[in-house]
Design an enzyme around this catalytic site. Structure first.
Site, mmCIF file in Angstrom:
data_model
loop_
_atom_site.group_PDB
_atom_site.id
_atom_site.type_symbol
_atom_site.label_atom_id
_atom_site.label_comp_id
_atom_site.label_asym_id
_atom_site.label_seq_id
_atom_site.Cartn_x
_atom_site.Cartn_y
_atom_site.Cartn_z
ATOM 1 C CG ASP A 201 -8.748 5.765 1.728
ATOM 2 O OD1 ASP A 201 -8.289 6.217 2.791
ATOM 3 O OD2 ASP A 201 -8.046 5.203 0.870
ATOM 4 C CG ASP B 281 -1.709 1.254 1.409
ATOM 5 O OD1 ASP B 281 -1.673 2.099 0.498
ATOM 6 O OD2 ASP B 281 -2.377 1.396 2.451
#
Lengths: 615, 172
Positions: free
Chosen positions: A202, A25
């Site tokens: 998010d 990520d």
């Protein structure tokens, strides 16, 4: 002193060196890496037991460091480099960005002036990836055979290509780029659902993204995406710090304000679990005051920002032509979604309890590791992600107009071919401008690449037939090939990406980084031998001061001192071999002294003791 | 790994060449083919295999999207019969249709200006019905091998779609 590594006799050092496929990520503020172990995803930790690695790269005169920057002297620190990747200066004007050094644009790529060198965002990103690769390599004690890297769903061709370039530069093999919201959905195992619409909310440290996914029997389609690239948890911290500054009537200088800002992060965290937190300002060197902050206070402070995120979410939902009640699942991603108030607001606004049982910092990396495992072929799970391209690809035609070649939301990989012809007699080259976006005018879209088709056979205007084939691969990255069909001659296409870098440039950077790596190793070795030399001098000096005069003759004493001074003088030589030779020399000359010292200390211990005590 | 690129899209998905396509069977076979050829299955394969997988899945995707979409499917059906639909030269000379065309444009612009929710809804419905009618006519002509007539219907379809797209843009 170096420790000897001992392996069991008869066994080679690595009988079954395992290879691993990792999920990365690559975040704006923090990056993470995860791997599947015994069929469950594990987020990897570094030697300090940390799993969130700040996406900060510090350049010094002779070294590069990834992670939280500890000292400020003589260094150039890059934060949030993800905002720069695959962009030119014009794009950056629209972003809130801060550059730690001079920069300019060359061939549409931003270049930073870093200590006489020119560094691109791709190289800076590759340093972060290298760091993650090293951590994985060390923790897993195995080879990193490949990786899946996540990117925001809205990343266009240029940004995706640049991310892949950075990975190539760091020596990582990319199995697939994966959309961040899709990764989150995989982490929650939503791919097993037959049909569902998912919203991924998010909220990270500095950015807010929201995406609507359509899951249909293994096909993940991003229906719409949106957000605010300068809204995140850091804003909550600033608001809370402002509030405390006002409340306590403080007037802080920059440094104290920064300490308060860091302290406020702790308060924010404990407010997630406690209704009230009392301030302890003495902790950051300020006079203590009897003041506490309640969860309610905090909620009130961040209310406007939270509402803003909900409004954006609703707009994105609208873009996907969906109503609130059509959403089947909401997934929370990003550390800032731990704030209870945000969860409450989302639940009441969308009338649905959001999924949050996976650590919101880890969820994207976990999804990436699951996908990496599946792609490696080592997993039994059947999952096929059929992605779509987020933006239409088109070609500039007469009058600033865009002719769409591949419409948005086409399932990838996909290809499309178009035939063009010459405009003038004897024309032997043709320039093609590829853009990405949904607008009719070229000037409203993003320029992706300019191609020149060369070596077209000379013919009358309109009789040459150049067939251009546009191919988009499974990562959403474009390549073009051309063929003159009337003569069937494969013409050369010179690809010049408007952003990103050419293959030749990548090769050069790769070579440079190897050369640098060699240099880096040489410097490290030199430093190590100097440290060793200093250690030897230190122990000689302390021995001499204890018993040098007693155990050595004057000339012997002088000889050792000379060898010691000689060693000290080699530290400036910049030559590792000379340093090591001087160390050896000093060790040889002191050998006799060392053995006398041992004997004398044994004598001391034995003296006055009955021999029986040693039986 | 290989596939016959010369077969038509119906043969690829093993369905009967027909205007009416059973979406469930199409999807099922589409997924089967994707599972077999998708680049995700070849991440550790040779460059040659990777390129092949890319080409094959591009072909499968194009075929799937063509048969899923009524307009694209109609054009494709005519193409198989040797009627290459000329995208550039699609003028309609029928005066009645041209008249309707102008009226519909005007209506669309007026509604887009007024932004009345009910009107917008009604207009979308109207366009939908026109398209449906068009498809029905296409199918009838196609089944009777009246390919010229069928092609005319595709041109009309194209016109309705373009009005709809423009309307969507102004509606945003």
């Amino acid at each position: 002193m170096a420790l000897l590594q001992i392996s069991e006799p008869g066994k080679s050092q690595d009988p079954h060196k395992k290879s691993y496929y990792i999920g990365i990520d690559l975040g704006t503020t923090n990056s993470l890496v995860a791997v599947m172990q015994n069929s469950s995803p594990v987020v990897l930790k570094d030697g300090f037991n940390k799993e969130l690695f700040p996406s900060i790269v510090t350049y010094r005169e002779n070294s590069i460091e990834v992670g939280e920057n500890k000292s400020n002297n003589e260094s150039i620190v890059f934060r949030s480099i993800k905002r720069f990747i695959g962009k030119n200066l014009e794009d950056l004007k629209k972003e809130h960005f801060y550059s730690p050094c001079d920069y300019f644009e060359e061939n549409n790529i931003v270049k930073f002036k870093v200590f006489e060198k020119l560094i691109t965002p791709i190289e800076i990103t590759s340093e972060i990836l290298k760091h993650l690769k090293n951590i994985s390599h060390e923790t897993l004690a195995g080879e990193i055979a490949g990786c899946v890297i996540t990117v925001p769903a809205y990343f266009d061709d240029a940004q995706r290509q640049a991310t892949k370039d950075a990975a190539a530069l760091s020596g990582l093999k990319v199995l697939r780029l994966l959309n961040e919201p899709t990764a989150a959905a995989i982490a929650y195992g939503l791919q097993s659902k037959k049909i569902s619409k998912v919203m991924v909310y998010d909220l990270g440290g500095g950015t807010f993204d929201v995406s609507i996914l359509d899951l249909n029997d293994g096909i993940f389609k991003v229906l719409s995406t949106g957000g605010d690239s300068s809204l995140g948890g850091d804003d909550f911290d600033n608001i809370l710090a402002d509030h405390i500054e006002q409340l306590c009537n403080l007037n802080l200088n920059v440094e104290s304000r920064h300490r308060l800002y860091l302290y406020v992060k702790e308060i924010k965290k404990s407010l997630s679990d406690n209704n009230v937190v009392s301030l302890n300002l003495s902790k950051i060197g300020l006079k203590n005051k009897d003041i506490s902050i309640t969860q309610k206070d905090f909620n009130l402070l961040i209310n406007d920002l939270v509402k803003k995120t909900l409004k954006i979410s609703k707009n994105v939902l609208h873009d996907a032509k969906l109503e609130i009640d059509e959403i089947d699942e909401i997934i929370l991603v990003g550390g800032s979604t731990r704030t209870p108030y945000i969860k409450q607001m989302i639940e009441s606004y969308f009338n649905k309890k959001p999924l949050s049982n996976i650590n919101p910092d880890n969820v994207v990396a976990i999804g990436a590791s699951i996908q990496a495992d599946i792609l490696s072929g080592e997993s039994d799970e059947e999952l096929l992600l059929l992605d779509v391209i987020p933006l239409s690809l088109g070609v500039e035609t007469m009058g600033d107009l865009v002719e769409v070649i591949i419409p948005r939301n086409s399932t990838i990989p996909t290809s499309s071919s178009k035939e063009y012809t010459t405009f003038k007699d004897g024309q032997n080259a043709m320039s093609i401008h590829v853009v990405q976006g949904e607008r009719d005018l070229v000037s409203d879209c993003r320029s992706l690449a300019r191609f020149t088709v060369k070596d077209i056979p000379a013919m009358l205007a309109g009789s040459a037939r150049v067939n251009l084939e546009f191919q988009i691969d499974a990562d959403g990255i474009l390549s073009v090939s051309a063929k003159e069909t009337s003569t069937n001659k494969v013409t050369k296409v010179e690809v010049k990406p408007s952003f990103g870098i050419t293959d030749a440039e990548i090769e050069k950077m790769l070579k440079d980084s190897f050369d640098n790596a060699k240099e880096d190793i040489a410097i490290r070795n030199l430093n190590e031998s100097i440290v060793e030399g200093k250690r030897v001098i230190l122990s000689i000096n302390s021995a001499l001061s204890i018993d040098g005069k007693d155990l050595l003759s004057n000339s012997e004493y002088q000889e050792i001192c000379n060898a010691r001074d000689k060693l000290e003088s080699t530290f400036d030589s910049n030559n590792r071999d000379i340093v090591i030779k001087a160390i050896k020399n000093l060790e040889n000359i002191s050998e006799e002294y060392v053995s006398r010292r041992m004997n004398s200390s044994i004598e001391k211990i034995m003296k006055g003791k009955d021999i029986k005590e040693y039986n | 790994m290989t596939i016959n690129f010369n077969q038509n899209y119906f043969q690829l998905f093993e369905i009967k060449k027909n205007f009416n396509v059973d979406i469930n069977i199409l999807e099922k076979n589409y997924f089967e083919l994707q599972k077999k050829f998708h680049p995700d299955k070849y991440v550790n394969a040779t460059d040659h295999e990777k390129r092949l997988s890319l080409q094959i899945t591009s072909y499968i995707n194009e075929a799937y999207e063509t048969l899923k979409d009524d307009y694209l499917k109609s054009i494709y059906l005519l193409k198989i019969e040797g009627y290459e639909f000329d995208d550039q030269n699609n003028t309609i000379s029928d005066p009645d249709f041209l008249m309707n065309q102008m009226e519909l444009r005007e209506e669309s612009e007026n509604i887009a200006l007024k932004k009345d929710k009910e009107d917008i809804k009604r207009f979308y419905l109207k366009l939908n019905n026109l398209k449906k009618e068009c498809l029905k006519e296409f199918e009838k002509n196609y089944c009777n091998n009246f390919f010229d007539e069928a092609e005319k219907k595709i041109k009309e379809m194209k016109f309705f779609i373009s009005i709809e797209n423009d309307f969507k843009k102004s509606d945003l």
